[in-house]
Design a protein around this motif. Structure first.
Motif, PDB file in Angstrom:
ATOM      1  N   GLY A  66      94.592  40.326  43.409  1.00 17.91           N
ATOM      2  CA  GLY A  66      94.050  40.372  42.056  1.00 17.91           C
ATOM      3  C   GLY A  66      94.589  41.565  41.289  1.00 17.91           C
ATOM      4  O   GLY A  66      94.972  42.581  41.876  1.00 17.91           O
ATOM      5  N   HIS A  67      94.640  41.419  39.968  1.00 19.07           N
ATOM      6  CA  HIS A  67      95.084  42.535  39.119  1.00 19.07           C
ATOM      7  C   HIS A  67      94.146  42.677  37.920  1.00 19.07           C
ATOM      8  O   HIS A  67      93.690  41.682  37.355  1.00 19.07           O
ATOM      9  CB  HIS A  67      96.499  42.300  38.594  1.00 19.07           C
ATOM     10  CG  HIS A  67      97.517  42.096  39.659  1.00 19.07           C
ATOM     11  ND1 HIS A  67      97.677  42.961  40.732  1.00 19.07           N
ATOM     12  CD2 HIS A  67      98.446  41.120  39.843  1.00 19.07           C
ATOM     13  CE1 HIS A  67      98.652  42.532  41.498  1.00 19.07           C
ATOM     14  NE2 HIS A  67      99.132  41.413  40.994  1.00 19.07           N
ATOM     15  N   CYS A 133      96.085  49.290  37.925  1.00 24.26           N
ATOM     16  CA  CYS A 133      95.277  48.217  38.499  1.00 24.26           C
ATOM     17  C   CYS A 133      94.348  48.862  39.514  1.00 24.26           C
ATOM     18  O   CYS A 133      94.800  49.615  40.378  1.00 24.26           O
ATOM     19  CB  CYS A 133      96.178  47.176  39.164  1.00 24.26           C
ATOM     20  SG  CYS A 133      95.249  45.938  40.102  1.00 24.26           S
ATOM     21  N   PHE A 135      92.479  47.262  41.760  1.00 24.84           N
ATOM     22  CA  PHE A 135      92.360  46.531  43.034  1.00 24.84           C
ATOM     23  C   PHE A 135      92.741  47.515  44.149  1.00 24.84           C
ATOM     24  O   PHE A 135      93.718  48.254  44.008  1.00 24.84           O
ATOM     25  CB  PHE A 135      93.308  45.328  43.022  1.00 24.84           C
ATOM     26  CG  PHE A 135      93.083  44.332  44.131  1.00 24.84           C
ATOM     27  CD1 PHE A 135      92.372  43.165  43.899  1.00 24.84           C
ATOM     28  CD2 PHE A 135      93.587  44.559  45.408  1.00 24.84           C
ATOM     29  CE1 PHE A 135      92.175  42.238  44.921  1.00 24.84           C
ATOM     30  CE2 PHE A 135      93.386  43.639  46.433  1.00 24.84           C
ATOM     31  CZ  PHE A 135      92.677  42.472  46.187  1.00 24.84           C
ATOM     32  N   HIS A 138      96.291  49.214  44.883  1.00 27.49           N
ATOM     33  CA  HIS A 138      97.347  48.831  43.932  1.00 27.49           C
ATOM     34  C   HIS A 138      97.827  49.960  43.034  1.00 27.49           C
ATOM     35  O   HIS A 138      98.949  49.918  42.528  1.00 27.49           O
ATOM     36  CB  HIS A 138      96.889  47.644  43.079  1.00 27.49           C
ATOM     37  CG  HIS A 138      96.850  46.354  43.836  1.00 27.49           C
ATOM     38  ND1 HIS A 138      96.803  45.124  43.230  1.00 27.49           N
ATOM     39  CD2 HIS A 138      96.856  46.117  45.175  1.00 27.49           C
ATOM     40  CE1 HIS A 138      96.782  44.176  44.161  1.00 27.49           C
ATOM     41  NE2 HIS A 138      96.799  44.753  45.345  1.00 27.49           N
ATOM     42  N   MET A 142     101.064  50.046  40.886  1.00 27.45           N
ATOM     43  CA  MET A 142     100.750  49.440  39.590  1.00 27.45           C
ATOM     44  C   MET A 142     100.134  50.465  38.645  1.00 27.45           C
ATOM     45  O   MET A 142      98.923  50.542  38.491  1.00 27.45           O
ATOM     46  CB  MET A 142      99.795  48.249  39.772  1.00 27.45           C
ATOM     47  CG  MET A 142     100.361  47.159  40.671  1.00 27.45           C
ATOM     48  SD  MET A 142      99.310  45.698  40.733  1.00 27.45           S
ATOM     49  CE  MET A 142      99.699  44.917  39.157  1.00 27.45           C
TER      50      MET A 142
HETATM   51 ZN    ZN Z   1      96.649  44.685  41.255  1.00 29.55          ZN
END
Ligand code: ZN
Length: 149
Positions: A66-67, A133, A135, A138, A142
């Motif tokens: 997921g992001h 992000c 998550f 991440h 990210m």
């Molecule tokens: Zn992510």
């Protein structure tokens, strides 16, 4: 596979054109390789509001890859991500009521998209801001910079 390779450059060219036509909004994509397609977002001088749309071009579900798109002061980014781990995917990996968060989307999975308006009154030209992000894990890959022109 062949079709994908032909389509991708066309899609990238299209999104570049869109970004220039309306610089008070941006679309950023997350993929299954845990990458955003942008490392920096710059808000144009004339913008009164700014909208970020997050897409997910991968094939994996949001509970696996997921992001979301979260904006904080750079100094807060790592702590907000760390504190968000325990919140779980249903709470979008953000601690409830976290006032360090300037703007955040929900978590999306493959093929989904979401958007959020950034409150520009909370952004100064001198400040240092990071999007990432939240998550779990991440933020290592990210993340990027968010600034005013
Ligand atoms: Zn992510």
């Amino acid at each position: 596979m062949k079709i994908r390779h032909l389509l991708l450059p066309a899609l990238l060219a299209f999104s570049a054109v869109s970004a220039m036509a309306d610089d008070c909004a941006v679309t950023i994509d997350g993929n299954d390789s845990m990458q955003f397609d942008k490392k920096a977002i710059v808000v144009g001088k004339s913008c009164k509001k700014f909208t970020v749309t997050l897409t997910h071009s991968g094939k994996l579900a949001k509970n696996i890859m997921g992001h979301n798109w979260v904006l904080t002061k750079t100094e807060d980014s790592q702590a907000v991500a760390t504190d968000g781990v325990g919140a779980g995917v249903d709470k979008n990996y953000l601690k409830a009521g976290d006032t360090r968060v300037i703007a955040a989307t929900k978590v999306v999975g493959a093929g989904e998209s979401t958007s959020v308006d950034v409150p520009l009154d909370k952004i100064t030209k001198q400040g240092s801001y990071t999007f990432f992000c939240s998550f779990p894990g991440h933020i290592a890959l990210m993340k990027g910079t968010f600034s005013l022109e």
